[in-house]
Write a protein that holds these residues in place. Structure first.
Motif, mmCIF file in Angstrom:
data_model
loop_
_atom_site.group_PDB
_atom_site.id
_atom_site.type_symbol
_atom_site.label_atom_id
_atom_site.label_comp_id
_atom_site.label_asym_id
_atom_site.label_seq_id
_atom_site.Cartn_x
_atom_site.Cartn_y
_atom_site.Cartn_z
ATOM 1 N N ARG A 66 0.924 -1.157 0.037
ATOM 2 C CA ARG A 66 0.023 0.013 -0.014
ATOM 3 C C ARG A 66 0.768 1.263 -0.114
ATOM 4 O O ARG A 66 0.417 2.255 -0.714
ATOM 5 C CB ARG A 66 -0.886 -0.002 1.238
ATOM 6 N N THR A 67 1.799 1.149 0.949
ATOM 7 C CA THR A 67 2.984 2.084 0.704
ATOM 8 C C THR A 67 3.456 2.544 -0.441
ATOM 9 O O THR A 67 3.370 3.774 -1.111
ATOM 10 C CB THR A 67 3.857 2.114 1.716
ATOM 11 N N SER A 116 1.030 3.721 -2.768
ATOM 12 C CA SER A 116 0.395 5.073 -2.669
ATOM 13 C C SER A 116 1.576 6.064 -3.036
ATOM 14 O O SER A 116 1.085 6.898 -3.879
ATOM 15 C CB SER A 116 0.289 5.314 -1.128
ATOM 16 N N ASP A 147 -4.014 7.574 -0.017
ATOM 17 C CA ASP A 147 -4.496 6.488 0.622
ATOM 18 C C ASP A 147 -6.191 5.979 0.288
ATOM 19 O O ASP A 147 -6.170 5.038 0.466
ATOM 20 C CB ASP A 147 -4.236 6.778 2.244
#
Length: 197
Positions: free
Chosen positions: A161-162, A165, A186
């Motif tokens: 996800r990081t 993102s 996010d």
């Protein structure tokens, strides 16, 4: 003692027979020749001495020889009866010993089977305990591994996800030239991840 009496009886019988022979010889002196026992004139004396000899021999046999023979037969019968009784006693003792041996053998076999069964049960119990312990260890290791995998997965998803993102923010900034806010990026990544699952 019995033998001496028997010898005396035999000697007496011999003396009687000698007297009979002497009497026959005297009677035969009258006849000129031939056998004196066949002379009819000597028959009464011969019969007399025959009866006397028979009576003497009968008395000797009935008082000396026959009682001794009866005694020997009785002793022999007693010895045979004792031997038979001893043989029967020994046979019954042997049968008792054999029965005790067979009982002891059966008991030993029963104890051996019981010991075998107890040993098999103990080994089965130990095996079951070992399996249960192994299952517990495997369960703990599996749970630990699942926890670690879940944690690593969560970390990987968080990393993803990081990265997603950062990649989305960088791609948006390059495409439209505006840098989006971290909260908007996010939210867009969460929406994309939720829609993709």
């Amino acid at each position: 003692m019995m033998r001496n009496a028997w010898l005396r009886g035999t000697a007496l019988g011999s003396a009687v027979l000698s007297g009979l022979a002497a009497t026959s010889a005297l009677a035969a002196g009258d006849s000129a020749g031939g056998l004196p026992q066949l002379d009819v004139h000597t028959y009464p004396t011969q019969i007399f001495w025959l009866i006397v000899s028979f009576v003497v021999l009968y008395v000797i046999m009935s008082k000396v020889a026959l009682p001794r023979i009866a005694e020997v037969l009785e002793e022999r019968q007693e010895r045979i009866a004792d031997d038979i009784e001893t043989a029967e006693r020994l046979r019954s003792e042997a049968a008792t010993v054999q029965a005790e041996y067979e009982k002891a053998l059966a008991d030993a076999r029963g104890k051996a089977q019981e010991l075998f069964r107890e040993t098999a049960d103990a080994l089965a119990g130990e095996h079951a305990e070992a399996e249960a312990e192994a299952a517990k260890k495997i369960g703990r290791k599996t749970k630990t591994a699942e926890t670690r995998i879940a944690k690593q997965r969560a970390e990987a998803l968080e990393s993803l996800r990081t990265v997603a993102s950062e990649t989305a923010a960088a791609a948006t900034a390059k495409l439209i030239g505006v840098e989006p806010s971290a909260a908007a990026v996010d939210k867009a990544v969460e929406a994309a991840a939720g829609g993709g699952s």
